[in-house]
Design an enzyme around this catalytic site. Structure first.
Site, PDB file in Angstrom:
ATOM      1  N   HIS A 188       0.810  -1.216   0.000  1.00  0.00           N
ATOM      2  CA  HIS A 188       0.000   0.000   0.000  1.00  0.00           C
ATOM      3  C   HIS A 188       0.847   1.270   0.000  1.00  0.00           C
ATOM      4  CE1 HIS A 188      -3.839  -2.204   1.608  1.00  0.00           C
ATOM      5  NE2 HIS A 188      -3.324  -2.773   0.546  1.00  0.00           N
ATOM      6  N   GLY A 189       2.129   1.154  -0.326  1.00  0.00           N
ATOM      7  CA  GLY A 189       2.957   2.341  -0.428  1.00  0.00           C
ATOM      8  C   GLY A 189       3.632   2.720   0.875  1.00  0.00           C
TER       9      GLY A 189
END
Ligand SMILES: *[C@@H]1O[C@H](CO)[C@@H](O)[C@H](O)[C@H]1NC(C)=O
Ligand SMILES: *[C@@H]1O[C@H](CO)[C@@H](O)[C@H](O)[C@H]1NC(C)=O
Ligand SMILES: *[C@@H]1O[C@H](CO)[C@@H](O)[C@H](O)[C@H]1NC(C)=O
Ligand SMILES: *[C@@H]1O[C@H](CO)[C@@H](O)[C@H](O)[C@H]1NC(C)=O
Ligand SMILES: *[C@@H]1O[C@H](CO)[C@@H](O)[C@H](O)[C@H]1NC(C)=O
Ligand SMILES: *[C@@H]1O[C@H](CO)[C@@H](O)[C@H](O)[C@H]1NC(C)=O
Ligand SMILES: *[C@@H]1O[C@H](CO)[C@@H](O)[C@H](O)[C@H]1NC(C)=O
Length: 395
Positions: free
Chosen positions: A239-240
């Protein structure tokens, strides 16, 4: 030749007696390393010998070619030695499924507390075997972080691999001067809450030259974190890299000095993200994301001040103040049209936001959009200036 050899042995002996260092091998404490036998007791004995030992540097060896089964355990300091060096080249596995855990609801699997100068170095692998927890949809509060550190100042982690943690893979809490490098974290894209690295309440943390693939944030930075430096991380799936979420249940959040540079987001759900709950207090400031490569990333740039999880609603009379935020040098492809969303609080606005050198395209060649709410800032790109900053200035 013989005299040279003799001399070097003598020099070695002298060095050893000066530094007063001894290697403790976990096999010498009765560990079987067959992957079946519970080796927790041998690890505890080894830890007590090293941590309580007379040596100025405690040296511990977990050898290659062996697989050690460990139950949840905290290796507690402070130690008598001024630092502890763990040469870790073997494999450590968690119990094969949730039912086999001695403490099934434990918050951590392998923990270190109050250990100064701890170094975990080598080519070893830590396998959390978390799949039974994911499949049984065990609540996040009843799943363990694989490797947890609290109050471990001057911590080094280098070279190791972590796979399939039940929850986060590494958590760093209330620690100063931390270097994490050349590690590999890997768990399935579908595995829930398997953050790569969580940083909480810690100062001067360097994370670099690593690969993180997981089902949640590659790196998440939460409150109390100051001067966090993230360089050359290959993130994705995942998710970064996130600052937050901050300000849950009216919490006063404080995060400052986060530099994320030379990172790649490859097929990630998000890229560079700052998320805060409505109703929080405090600040997130002096944060920069620079020189970022995007490969089919969704939502590569996000500030979300209206972050609400699990259908809960925050109050809206306050917000975590976001200021001095830089997004510079983003290039590559976005999978979503809404590539850039800066959704800031109407109460505080996001202040001093700089966006420059943004070249994000969509795989099909379409031009992605930028959505800004209550953002004050600047860009040398006239389109960005028009789309994001012009209409939203405070005055
Ligand atoms: C290690 O030391 C702790 C604290 O002194 C003690 O409680 C524990 O029983 C020891 N464990 C072993 C295996 O010696
Ligand atoms: C930090 O720990 C390393 C060993 O991991 C040691 O060599 C170094 O001297 C320590 N530095 C400080 C400032 O304690
Ligand atoms: C990381 O570890 C996983 C699992 O062992 C492996 O599949 C992957 O190739 C490794 N990646 C790197 C960059 O070493
Ligand atoms: C961040 O870490 C990288 C890699 O270790 C280093 O080159 C750089 O100087 C660090 N930057 C800061 C601001 O500490
Ligand atoms: C991006 O991820 C894909 C699939 O996970 C992989 O095949 C590819 O090599 C990665 N690209 C880079 C530049 O790392
Ligand atoms: C803004 O943040 C950067 C780090 O991203 C920092 O170096 C700089 O000093 C900050 N500027 C101000 C005015 O605080
Ligand atoms: C943006 O990236 C595309 C694809 O890499 C490239 O063709 C184009 O020249 C770049 N534009 C700018 C202004 O750098």
């Amino acid at each position: 030749m013989e005299t040279i050899l003799g001399l070097s042995i003598l020099v070695n002996l002298l060095c050893f007696s000066f530094v007063k260092s001894q290697n403790y091998n976990v096999l010498d404490f009765g560990a079987k390393g067959d992957g079946q036998t519970d080796d927790s007791y041998a690890f505890a004995k080894m830890w007590n010998a090293t941590c309580g030992g007379e040596e100025s540097i405690g040296k511990l060896v977990i050898p290659a070619g062996k697989t050690f089964l460990l139950q949840p355990r905290v290796f507690q300091g402070p130690c008598r030695s001024s630092s502890i060096h763990i040469q870790f080249d073997g494999v450590i596995v968690a119990p094969s499924n949730k039912e086999a855990w001695s403490i099934p609801k434990s918050q951590m699997w392998i923990g270190f507390s109050d250990v100064t100068g701890l170094a975990i170095v080598g080519s070893g692998t830590i396998n959390g075997r978390g799949s039974s927890f994911w499949e049984q949809k065990v609540k996040v509060s009843e799943r363990a972080t694989a490797l947890h550190f609290s109050r471990c100042d001057n911590l080094t982690i280098n070279g190791i691999t972590l796979i399939d943690s039940p929850k986060s893979h590494i958590s760093i809490q209330v620690s100063k001067t931390v270097a994490i490098s050349k590690i590999n974290i890997s768990s399935p894209e579908s595995s829930p809450n398997t953050d790569g690295i969580n940083v909480h309440g810690s100062t001067d943390v360097n994370i670099f030259d690593s690969t993180i693939q997981s089902g949640d944030d590659c790196i998440a930075i939460s409150t109390g974190s100051v001067n966090i430096n993230i360089t050359r991380i290959n993130c994705g799936p995942g998710h970064g890299i996130s600052v937050g979420s901050l300000g849950e249940d009216g919490e006063k959040a404080e995060v400052s000095g986060v530099q994320v540079t030379h990172c790649t987001f490859n097929r990630t759900m998000n890229g560079a993200r700052i998320k805060t709950w409505p109703g929080g207090e405090g600040y997130a400031r002096d944060i920069s994301f620079e020189d970022i490569t995007l490969i089919d990333a969704k939502n590569p740039i996000i500030i979300d001040q209206n972050y609400i999880d699990k259908g809960r609603h925050g109050q809206t009379d306050s917000a975590v103040m976001i200021s001095n935020i830089t997004f510079v040098g983003f290039r590559g492809t976005s999978l979503t049209k809404d590539a850039m969303t800066l959704d800031c609080s109407p109460i505080t606005h996001c202040k001093d936001v700089v966006m420059d050198g943004i070249n994000i395209t969509m795989a099909g060649g379409e031009k992605p959009t930028v959505n800004c709410q209550y953002v004050d800032g600047e860009s040398s790109d006239i389109n960005l200036m028009h789309d994001c900053f012009k209409g939203n200035t405070t005055a």
